[in-house]
Design an enzyme around this catalytic site. Structure first.
Site, PDB file in Angstrom:
ATOM      1  N   ASN A 179       0.661  -1.555  -0.088  1.00 46.10           N
ATOM      2  CA  ASN A 179      -0.096   0.023  -0.191  1.00 46.10           C
ATOM      3  C   ASN A 179       1.036   1.619  -0.071  1.00 46.10           C
ATOM      4  OD1 ASN A 179       0.381  -0.345   2.573  1.00 46.10           O
ATOM      5  ND2 ASN A 179      -1.166   0.239   3.508  1.00 46.10           N
ATOM      6  N   ASP A 210       3.710  -5.454  11.606  1.00 47.41           N
ATOM      7  CA  ASP A 210       2.782  -4.279  11.176  1.00 47.41           C
ATOM      8  C   ASP A 210       3.719  -3.730  11.331  1.00 47.41           C
ATOM      9  OD1 ASP A 210       0.697  -3.516   9.901  1.00 47.41           O
ATOM     10  OD2 ASP A 210      -0.709  -3.932  10.884  1.00 47.41           O
TER      11      ASP A 210
END
Ligand code: DOR
Ligand code: ZN
Ligand code: ZN
Length: 429
Positions: free
Chosen positions: A99, A310
């Site tokens: 992303n 993450d």
């Protein structure tokens, strides 16, 4: 180039072992010598001798879920700053999410990421490619070309793939190429604009909450699709009791599903959020204490295969917009091991070997990586850790550009001090 690491306590899959000399040569672990040898000669040859007395040496950590932000968001992080932050946290292999801007939906972007990672020359960077163009969920990317360019799997992380048909098509294509599908599980129809989980915190602050089902519905749907297509399906950042249950059941009947969990979902619940501070905002959100317990159980019994950070850096300005407007995400590399070591291992709840395995050998096995082992012949990707020294988490000391963490001020032990990739020191305190 020869490196000798002396007097290390080595922890690998075989257990704990005192090793007098670890010899690294040409990027590979050449020998683990226990007994007495003619060290003088060896030391003459060695270009580097490191005394590891009193330190733990493990395989380099592997993080299969990180955001490096380049191309497009270099003010948040670059491949170089993220790689350095990873190395400081003891990570030697990281897999980065697509992303970015442009999204990694074209072979040229994969090539760019690999080039930048190579230029940085710090840790091993493995890029994921997007499932759909621009991560918009409308049109599949060219899986074969992306694989050819070096992608290691397909994911639209940041958003869920809303259409079951789209996901099924993606799984068929990935399976045909023997590639995994990695899923950020989130049904948008159940979320709409919420920034924290359903629960006491949301109620107290009059906020709409994100329900557990928004994650678990995708997990359940995708498990059925994985069964139908035969793909290797990997669930991102599991955060709910229901997801853990579904994954456990799927594994029990032989569906090829694997999963990951983040330190913050093992350590914090929505009850811990101190106020409307966006350093506590991430997606999936901090859930209930019951969900935290289920994630811990899942990690211990192997339902959840690995720990990932993450790592999601954002600028201070972006995070200052407040709980509702700030972007989701917290940084993770530089605190992951000390957090889990201090809270779970030093407290006697977990074996040190379990923690290390879930951050090294286990992710390597799941994704078929040629690292994650500390044995003769494997790549010299190593982490040396000081288990004793205690330090406070101070985001100002992070080498990541992102300082967005909820763990500021926590007193932790287990800080990585030296990191080797292919036999070269890439971080040293
Ligand atoms: O917390 C998150 N941050 N969750 C996501 O899904 C995306 C990520 C990001 O890119 O910042
Ligand atoms: Zn995600
Ligand atoms: Zn992510």
């Amino acid at each position: 180039m020869v490196t000798i690491i002396m007097n290390a306590s080595v922890l690998n899959e075989q257990g704990m072992q005192e090793v007098k000399h670890i010899i690294l040569e040409d990027g590979v672990i050449k020998t683990l010598l226990d007994g007495h040898i003619e060290v003088a000669n060896l030391q003459l040859e060695a270009s580097e001798v490191v005394d590891a007395k009193g330190k733990l040496v493990t395989p380099g950590f592997i993080d299969m879920h990180v955001h490096l932000r380049e191309p497009g968001f270099e003010h948040k992080e670059t491949i170089e700053s993220g790689s350095r932050s990873a190395a400081k946290g003891g990570f030697t292999t990281i897999a980065c999410m697509p992303n970015t801007r442009p999204v990694t939906d074209h072979p040229d972007v994969i090539k760019l990421v690999l080039e930048k990672a190579c230029e940085a020359g710090i840790v091993k960077v493995l890029p994921y490619a997007a499932i759909t163009k621009n991560e918009l969920g409308r049109e599949l990317t060219d899986f074969a070309a992306l694989k050819e360019a070096g992608a290691i799997g397909f994911t639209d992380d940041g958003v869920g793939v809303q259409s079951a048909q789209m996901m099924k098509d993606a799984m068929y294509k990935a399976a045909a190429l023997d590639m995994p599908v990695i899923a950020h599980c989130e049904d948008n129809s159940l979320v709409v604009g919420a920034c924290v989980a359903e629960g006491d915190f949301a109620n107290r602050h009059g906020l709409k909450g994100i329900p557990n089902e928004s994650e678990a519905i995708h997990v359940g749907r995708d498990i059925l699709l994985a069964e139908a297509t035969g793909v290797h399906y990997h669930v991102c950042h599991v955060s709910t009791e229901q997801s853990v249950r579904l994954i456990r059941q799927a594994k029990a009947i032989g569906i090829h599903v694997t999963a990951e969990v983040c330190p913050h979902h093992l350590l914090l619940s929505e009850q811990d959020i101190p106020g409307l501070d966006a350093n506590w905002k991430m997606n999936p959100p901090l859930r209930s204490p019951r969900d935290v317990e289920a994630c811990i159980e899942g990690l211990l019994d192997g339902t959840l295969d690995m720990i990932v950070t993450d790592h999601a850096p954002h600028s201070a300005d972006e995070k200052a917009k407040g709980m509702e407007l700030a972007p989701f995400g917290i940084v993770g590399f530089e605190t992951a091991f000390p957090l889990l070591y201090t809270k779970f291992v030093a407290t006697g709840l977990w074996d040190l070997s379990l923690l290390v395995q879930r951050m090294t050998a286990d992710p390597a096995k799941v994704f078929g990586l040629n690292t994650g082992q500390l044995v003769e012949g494997s790549p010299a990707d190593l982490t040396m850790i000081d288990l004793e020294a205690e330090r406070e988490v101070n985001p100002e000391e992070f080498v990541s550009k992102g300082h967005n963490t909820p763990f500021t001020g926590w007193k932790l032990k287990g800080w990585p001090v030296t990191t080797w990739v292919n036999g070269n020191i890439v971080w040293s305190e």
